[in-house]
Design a protein around this motif. Structure first.
Motif, PDB file in Angstrom:
ATOM      1  N   VAL A  37     -55.783   8.394 -37.306  1.00 18.00           N
ATOM      2  CA  VAL A  37     -55.592   8.896 -35.947  1.00 18.00           C
ATOM      3  C   VAL A  37     -55.760   7.796 -34.896  1.00 18.00           C
ATOM      4  O   VAL A  37     -54.859   7.548 -34.095  1.00 18.00           O
ATOM      5  N   THR A  38     -56.914   7.131 -34.896  1.00 15.70           N
ATOM      6  CA  THR A  38     -57.212   6.172 -33.824  1.00 15.70           C
ATOM      7  C   THR A  38     -56.207   5.024 -33.785  1.00 15.70           C
ATOM      8  O   THR A  38     -55.586   4.769 -32.741  1.00 15.70           O
ATOM      9  N   ILE A  39     -56.041   4.326 -34.887  1.00 14.64           N
ATOM     10  CA  ILE A  39     -55.137   3.168 -34.909  1.00 14.64           C
ATOM     11  C   ILE A  39     -53.691   3.573 -34.668  1.00 14.64           C
ATOM     12  O   ILE A  39     -52.992   2.936 -33.851  1.00 14.64           O
ATOM     13  N   PRO A  40     -53.169   4.636 -35.327  1.00  8.34           N
ATOM     14  CA  PRO A  40     -51.808   5.070 -34.981  1.00  8.34           C
ATOM     15  C   PRO A  40     -51.644   5.430 -33.506  1.00  8.34           C
ATOM     16  O   PRO A  40     -50.613   5.107 -32.894  1.00  8.34           O
ATOM     17  N   LEU A  42     -51.116  16.431 -35.623  1.00  8.42           N
ATOM     18  CA  LEU A  42     -52.066  16.721 -36.690  1.00  8.42           C
ATOM     19  C   LEU A  42     -51.357  17.090 -37.992  1.00  8.42           C
ATOM     20  O   LEU A  42     -51.834  16.751 -39.081  1.00  8.42           O
ATOM     21  N   SER A  43     -50.228  17.762 -37.906  1.00  5.46           N
ATOM     22  CA  SER A  43     -49.499  18.114 -39.124  1.00  5.46           C
ATOM     23  C   SER A  43     -49.033  16.872 -39.870  1.00  5.46           C
ATOM     24  O   SER A  43     -48.974  16.860 -41.108  1.00  5.46           O
ATOM     25  N   ASP A  44     -48.715  15.811 -39.125  1.00  7.25           N
ATOM     26  CA  ASP A  44     -48.304  14.553 -39.747  1.00  7.25           C
ATOM     27  C   ASP A  44     -49.473  13.898 -40.470  1.00  7.25           C
ATOM     28  O   ASP A  44     -49.322  13.325 -41.551  1.00  7.25           O
ATOM     29  N   GLY A  67     -62.395   9.557 -32.213  1.00  3.48           N
ATOM     30  CA  GLY A  67     -61.382  10.487 -32.695  1.00  3.48           C
ATOM     31  C   GLY A  67     -59.990  10.043 -32.316  1.00  3.48           C
ATOM     32  O   GLY A  67     -59.556   8.932 -32.628  1.00  3.48           O
ATOM     33  N   SER A  68     -59.272  10.889 -31.583  1.00  4.73           N
ATOM     34  CA  SER A  68     -57.908  10.535 -31.164  1.00  4.73           C
ATOM     35  C   SER A  68     -57.877   9.476 -30.074  1.00  4.73           C
ATOM     36  O   SER A  68     -56.818   8.942 -29.753  1.00  4.73           O
ATOM     37  N   ALA A 104     -45.078  11.923 -33.400  1.00  5.67           N
ATOM     38  CA  ALA A 104     -45.857  11.856 -32.167  1.00  5.67           C
ATOM     39  C   ALA A 104     -45.632  13.094 -31.323  1.00  5.67           C
ATOM     40  O   ALA A 104     -44.578  13.735 -31.391  1.00  5.67           O
ATOM     41  N   GLU A 105     -46.636  13.432 -30.524  1.00  2.39           N
ATOM     42  CA  GLU A 105     -46.498  14.469 -29.509  1.00  2.39           C
ATOM     43  C   GLU A 105     -47.029  13.946 -28.191  1.00  2.39           C
ATOM     44  O   GLU A 105     -47.901  13.078 -28.146  1.00  2.39           O
ATOM     45  N   ARG A 106     -46.456  14.464 -27.105  1.00  2.00           N
ATOM     46  CA  ARG A 106     -46.908  14.063 -25.784  1.00  2.00           C
ATOM     47  C   ARG A 106     -48.128  14.877 -25.365  1.00  2.00           C
ATOM     48  O   ARG A 106     -48.216  16.068 -25.663  1.00  2.00           O
TER      49      ARG A 106
END
Length: 340
Positions: A189-192, A84-86, A159-160, A66-68
């Motif tokens: 992306v969305t669900i995570p 995004l790298s994840d 998207g995010s 995760a990132e803030r």
């Protein structure tokens, strides 16, 4: 109800017809009907459908990076999103395939390396775009004027999903539904991101060098959280049939969307979803977008022209005056309840 986005009164656009100068010359003046305003691409699109997560084993890895996400004009507003790298690491591991394109199966990882958007195949949902930040900041500045309690909300082209997640974590809506063109975007992306801002919310001490690795436990309440929303994927054409809005009460009180009017081909489809999914008479739609999308022809002007020709909605426009490329937020309300 009044709204401000840290703008002076001079930066507010006039209401829907005040800004139409009949003497102004514009490339779109030569068109004399809505249908001739837009060309429709002949290539196939992903048909709309509903994604119903019955388990998260095929969606979530054992850990999420995760990132803030900070918002400059709203210091108290902090959201979390999957790095995004994840996402790309999971794609590489699982060898996921995107929907079939016109030359065979194409990996989404390869698409994102070459282009932000491939029309009808991948519509940019893995990237968090600038106008999503604008919409979060707009919502945070006007949160006291926006009554989300017990309301139904739809985010189109999510998207995010930062704007929808902001509402989810700030107020207590009845339900927020999410739509994106690609199934992979919803899953990766969305669900995570929904879970990272709710049940898996990181702590500040978890972050190192701007990211945090969050363990994903096998807990039933993770799926329960996801099932509070509906998820739709595919093209906007026919989406309202999939959502199945049989009565006015089943429609949405608020529809939000960001960076979705970049392509003139898709504007009528997006507009129709808003028009037939928004609850009358008090429903509101908020569309955040760049004024013009260079190279693809879309932007605020053709979308406004479509709305004004139809004479169903009034428009109020707010500018982000500090943006390098002019960015705007359109507020649509039904003309019989137009917000002055």
């Amino acid at each position: 109800m009044s709204f401000r986005f840290n703008f002076s009164s001079e930066e507010l656009e006039p209401t829907e017809n005040e800004s139409n100068d009949s003497t102004a010359q514009s490339p779109i003046d030569k068109y004399d009907s809505l249908s001739s305003l837009f060309r429709f691409d002949k290539r196939p699109f992903v048909p709309p459908s509903e994604l119903i997560p019955n388990n998260l084993n095929d969606i979530l890895p054992s850990t999420l990076v995760a990132e803030r996400v900070f918002f400059p004009t709203c210091e108290k507003s902090v959201l979390y999103k999957r790095h995004l790298s994840d996402v790309k690491f999971q794609l590489a591991q699982e060898d996921n395939l995107l929907e079939t394109d016109y030359n065979g199966d194409t990996r989404i990882l390869e698409l994102t390396a070459d282009s932000d958007i491939v029309q009808g195949v991948y519509e940019g949902g893995l990237k968090t775009w600038e106008c999503a930040h604008d919409l979060v900041e707009f919502l945070s500045k006007n949160i006291s004027n926006l009554d989300f309690e017990g309301k139904k909300i739809l985010e189109l082209g999510c998207g995010s999903s930062l704007p929808g997640i902001y509402i989810l974590t700030t107020k207590n809506p009845f339900r927020i539904d999410f739509q994106d063109y690609n199934e992979q975007v919803l899953k990766l992306v969305t669900i995570p991101n929904i879970l990272l801002n709710t049940l898996l919310c990181p702590k500040s001490e978890d972050f190192f060098n701007g990211t945090a690795e969050i363990d994903v436990p096998e807990r039933p309440n993770l799926l329960d959280q996801v099932k509070k929303s509906r998820f739709f994927m595919g093209d906007w054409s026919g989406l309202t049939d999939i959502i199945n809005l049989n009565s006015e009460q089943e429609k949405y009180d608020l529809i939000i969307s960001s960076e979705t009017i970049y392509n003139t081909d898709s504007l009528p489809k997006l507009y129709n979803v808003i028009k037939y999914s928004l609850k009358r008479p008090n429903g509101i739609a908020l569309i955040a977008a760049k004024s013009i999308y260079f190279g693809v022809g879309g932007g605020v002007l053709p979308f406004r022209h479509l709305i004004e020709q139809d004479k169903v909605f009034g428009i109020k426009i707010f500018y982000n005056a500090e943006a390098h490329v002019k960015r705007e937020i359109l507020m649509l309300t039904f003309l019989d309840s137009f917000i002055q």
